[in-house]
Design a protein around this motif. Structure first.
Motif, mmCIF file in Angstrom:
data_model
loop_
_atom_site.group_PDB
_atom_site.id
_atom_site.type_symbol
_atom_site.label_atom_id
_atom_site.label_comp_id
_atom_site.label_asym_id
_atom_site.label_seq_id
_atom_site.Cartn_x
_atom_site.Cartn_y
_atom_site.Cartn_z
ATOM 1 N N ASP A 146 7.669 1.505 -20.515
ATOM 2 C CA ASP A 146 7.999 2.756 -19.816
ATOM 3 C C ASP A 146 7.098 3.007 -18.599
ATOM 4 O OD1 ASP A 146 5.906 3.048 -21.682
ATOM 5 O OD2 ASP A 146 6.121 5.206 -21.706
ATOM 6 N N GLN A 147 5.974 2.292 -18.519
ATOM 7 C CA GLN A 147 5.058 2.502 -17.392
ATOM 8 C C GLN A 147 5.256 1.485 -16.272
ATOM 9 O OE1 GLN A 147 2.947 5.125 -17.057
ATOM 10 N NE2 GLN A 147 3.991 5.856 -18.896
ATOM 11 N N LYS A 148 6.255 0.605 -16.457
ATOM 12 C CA LYS A 148 6.453 -0.475 -15.497
ATOM 13 C C LYS A 148 6.694 0.069 -14.079
ATOM 14 C CE LYS A 148 9.022 -4.689 -15.023
ATOM 15 N NZ LYS A 148 10.367 -5.200 -15.058
ATOM 16 N N GLN A 149 7.533 1.078 -13.999
ATOM 17 C CA GLN A 149 7.834 1.615 -12.668
ATOM 18 C C GLN A 149 6.594 2.241 -12.023
ATOM 19 O OE1 GLN A 149 10.237 5.127 -12.245
ATOM 20 N NE2 GLN A 149 11.346 4.283 -10.485
ATOM 21 N N HIS A 150 5.770 2.904 -12.835
ATOM 22 C CA HIS A 150 4.536 3.474 -12.280
ATOM 23 C C HIS A 150 3.630 2.379 -11.706
ATOM 24 C CE1 HIS A 150 4.891 7.406 -14.822
ATOM 25 N NE2 HIS A 150 5.512 7.498 -13.659
ATOM 26 N N LEU A 151 3.629 1.231 -12.359
ATOM 27 C CA LEU A 151 2.829 0.104 -11.859
ATOM 28 C C LEU A 151 3.403 -0.436 -10.548
ATOM 29 C CD1 LEU A 151 0.389 -1.590 -12.801
ATOM 30 C CD2 LEU A 151 1.141 0.114 -14.408
ATOM 31 N N GLU A 152 4.746 -0.464 -10.467
ATOM 32 C CA GLU A 152 5.360 -0.915 -9.207
ATOM 33 C C GLU A 152 5.011 0.049 -8.087
ATOM 34 O OE1 GLU A 152 9.378 -1.305 -10.555
ATOM 35 O OE2 GLU A 152 8.930 -3.246 -11.500
ATOM 36 N N MET A 153 5.003 1.335 -8.407
ATOM 37 C CA MET A 153 4.630 2.337 -7.395
ATOM 38 C C MET A 153 3.188 2.122 -6.950
ATOM 39 S SD MET A 153 6.222 5.729 -9.116
ATOM 40 C CE MET A 153 7.911 6.261 -8.862
ATOM 41 N N ILE A 157 1.976 1.468 -3.158
ATOM 42 C CA ILE A 157 1.015 2.360 -2.481
ATOM 43 C C ILE A 157 -0.183 1.545 -1.966
ATOM 44 C CG2 ILE A 157 -0.596 4.288 -2.838
ATOM 45 C CD1 ILE A 157 1.464 5.420 -4.908
ATOM 46 N N ALA A 158 -0.681 0.632 -2.813
ATOM 47 C CA ALA A 158 -1.853 -0.174 -2.418
ATOM 48 C C ALA A 158 -1.506 -1.048 -1.208
ATOM 49 C CB ALA A 158 -2.311 -1.038 -3.590
ATOM 50 N N GLN A 159 -0.302 -1.652 -1.247
ATOM 51 C CA GLN A 159 0.101 -2.515 -0.132
ATOM 52 C C GLN A 159 0.230 -1.708 1.157
ATOM 53 O OE1 GLN A 159 3.346 -4.200 -2.218
ATOM 54 N NE2 GLN A 159 2.274 -6.102 -2.681
ATOM 55 N N LYS A 160 0.834 -0.537 1.040
ATOM 56 C CA LYS A 160 1.034 0.314 2.220
ATOM 57 C C LYS A 160 -0.331 0.737 2.786
ATOM 58 C CE LYS A 160 3.765 2.586 5.005
ATOM 59 N NZ LYS A 160 4.265 3.929 4.711
ATOM 60 N N PHE A 161 -1.256 1.086 1.898
ATOM 61 C CA PHE A 161 -2.596 1.502 2.356
ATOM 62 C C PHE A 161 -3.280 0.341 3.080
ATOM 63 C CE2 PHE A 161 -7.072 2.340 2.299
ATOM 64 C CZ PHE A 161 -7.213 3.720 2.353
ATOM 65 N N ASN A 162 -3.239 -0.837 2.442
ATOM 66 C CA ASN A 162 -3.899 -2.007 3.045
ATOM 67 C C ASN A 162 -3.298 -2.365 4.406
ATOM 68 O OD1 ASN A 162 -5.561 -2.160 0.827
ATOM 69 N ND2 ASN A 162 -4.655 -4.025 -0.046
ATOM 70 N N GLN A 163 -1.943 -2.243 4.494
ATOM 71 C CA GLN A 163 -1.303 -2.548 5.794
ATOM 72 C C GLN A 163 -1.698 -1.530 6.857
ATOM 73 O OE1 GLN A 163 2.842 -2.316 4.834
ATOM 74 N NE2 GLN A 163 2.813 -4.297 3.759
#
Ligand code: ADP
Ligand code: TRP
Length: 323
Positions: A146-153, A157-163
């Motif tokens: 049930d937490q899979k989608q939260h992990l994808e989010m 978010i991390a990728q967007k921040f790093n970019q």
């Protein structure tokens, strides 16, 4: 050595779904990894609005986790609210998080569908969870399906921040065990505090027995073979090794097995499995100050890691100024 990180909300009694979905794996991981684990009381505040209930549940969840085998000496184990830097990082990463991404959250949509009037905490829940993981450089995150989608989010978010701001965060991987994706509750649906279908780990014996006896079964008579995919067998299998499962399966598929007997035997198995944890818990309940001491040193360890990542994020975004 990987940094393994996960959290659990102190929002009610711990149940077999929590144990097999996440806690047991965390406890095993601490032997060979750098384990970070927190009781996420800021998350629970999205739904628990009684100060006594929240504060009592928080300490209780920590005691229960330690009783089950979490070792604060081997791991970094703390209460989320004792490291408030996580809320600052939540703000920083909110600015690279799309509203649409949050609106697509299935857990959020489920809560709306069940009639909950959402507050902003609930809407921002996945950003706070991302912050939990990114602030401590979590690499592997053991959770239930049930937490899979939260992990994808979190990864988005991390990728967007790093970019946007430069490489600051590690992109975490989810760790979801195939076999334990969904532990069924007494009604056969996903076991969850919100569905009133849990088998608790630490309730009194009578209550646990009552819950086990109420597991749904079909009306297959004793002298006919049983469907091994039924919830009762799925639950029982969680406590068995491969051979034990094969043995149970062959008994189920032969005539002669009564569901009442399977339930009684499952009850014995559950009590047996958690006997040590139950007595350890009783002992810890008499030494709450020691537990609080362990949690405070856990928070100190966690804080020093948080400070590093937060400072990097403050610099990368320009919030830290003047050199
Ligand atoms: P609940 O659904 O009872 O509110 P939580 O959301 O607090 O449980 O879950 C805490 C952890 O336990 C999460 O990692 C979650 O994925 C896992 N978990 C909860 N219920 C189950 C279940 N029925 N099967 C597998 N994992 C579960
Ligand atoms: N959202 C998770 C749950 O309900 C709890 C959680 C909060 C979490 N922060 C986390 C899980 C960080 C893993 C990593 O189960």
């Amino acid at each position: 050595m990987k940094r393994v990180l996960s959290g659990i909300q102190p929002s009610g009694q711990l149940h077999l779904g929590n144990y097999f979905g996440m806690m047991q794996r965390m406890i095993r991981y601490q032997e060979e990894n750098d384990l970070f684990c927190c009781i996420v009381n800021y998350h629970a505040l999205t739904t628990v609005h009684d100060a006594n209930v929240l504060s009592e549940n928080t300490l209780q969840a920590a005691i229960d986790f330690i009783a089950l085998g979490m070792d604060p000496e081997k791991s970094t184990f703390w209460i989320q609210g004792d490291v408030p830097e996580v809320t600052e990082l939540t703000w920083l990463i909110s600015n690279v998080t799309g509203v649409g991404l949050m609106e697509r959250g299935t857990s959020y949509k489920d809560k709306l569908a069940r009639g909950l009037t959402p507050n902003m905490g609930l809407f921002n829940y996945p950003i706070l969870m991302a912050s939990d993981i990114l602030l401590f450089g979590g690499e592997l995150v053991p959770v239930g399906k049930d937490q899979k989608q939260h992990l994808e989010m979190t990864r988005d978010i991390a990728q967007k921040f790093n970019q946007t701001f430069g490489d600051v965060f590690i992109i975490p991987e989810p760790d979801i065990a195939e076999k334990l994706q969904m532990v069924p509750g007494t009604d056969g649906q996903k076991m969850s505090k919100s569905y009133d279908n849990i088998i608790p780990i630490f309730d009194d014996e009578k209550e646990i027995k009552k819950k086990i006896m109420s597991i749904v079964t079909d009306s297959t008579p004793v002298d006919e073979p049983k469907d091994f995919s039924a919830p009762i067998f799925q639950l029982y299998s969680l406590f068995l090794d491969e051979m034990g499962i094969e043995d149970l399966k062959s008994k189920a598929e032969k005539p002669g097995l009564g569901f009442g007997d399977v339930k009684s035997s499952l009850y014995e198995t559950v009590m047996d499995h958690f006997a040590d944890a139950r007595s350890k818990r009783d002992a810890l309940m008499n030494h709450k100050d020691d537990v609080i001491g362990m949690l405070k040193s856990g928070a100190a360890k966690a804080s020093s890691v948080a400070a590093e990542y937060l400072e990097k994020a403050r610099k990368a975004t320009g919030i830290s100024y003047g050199g």
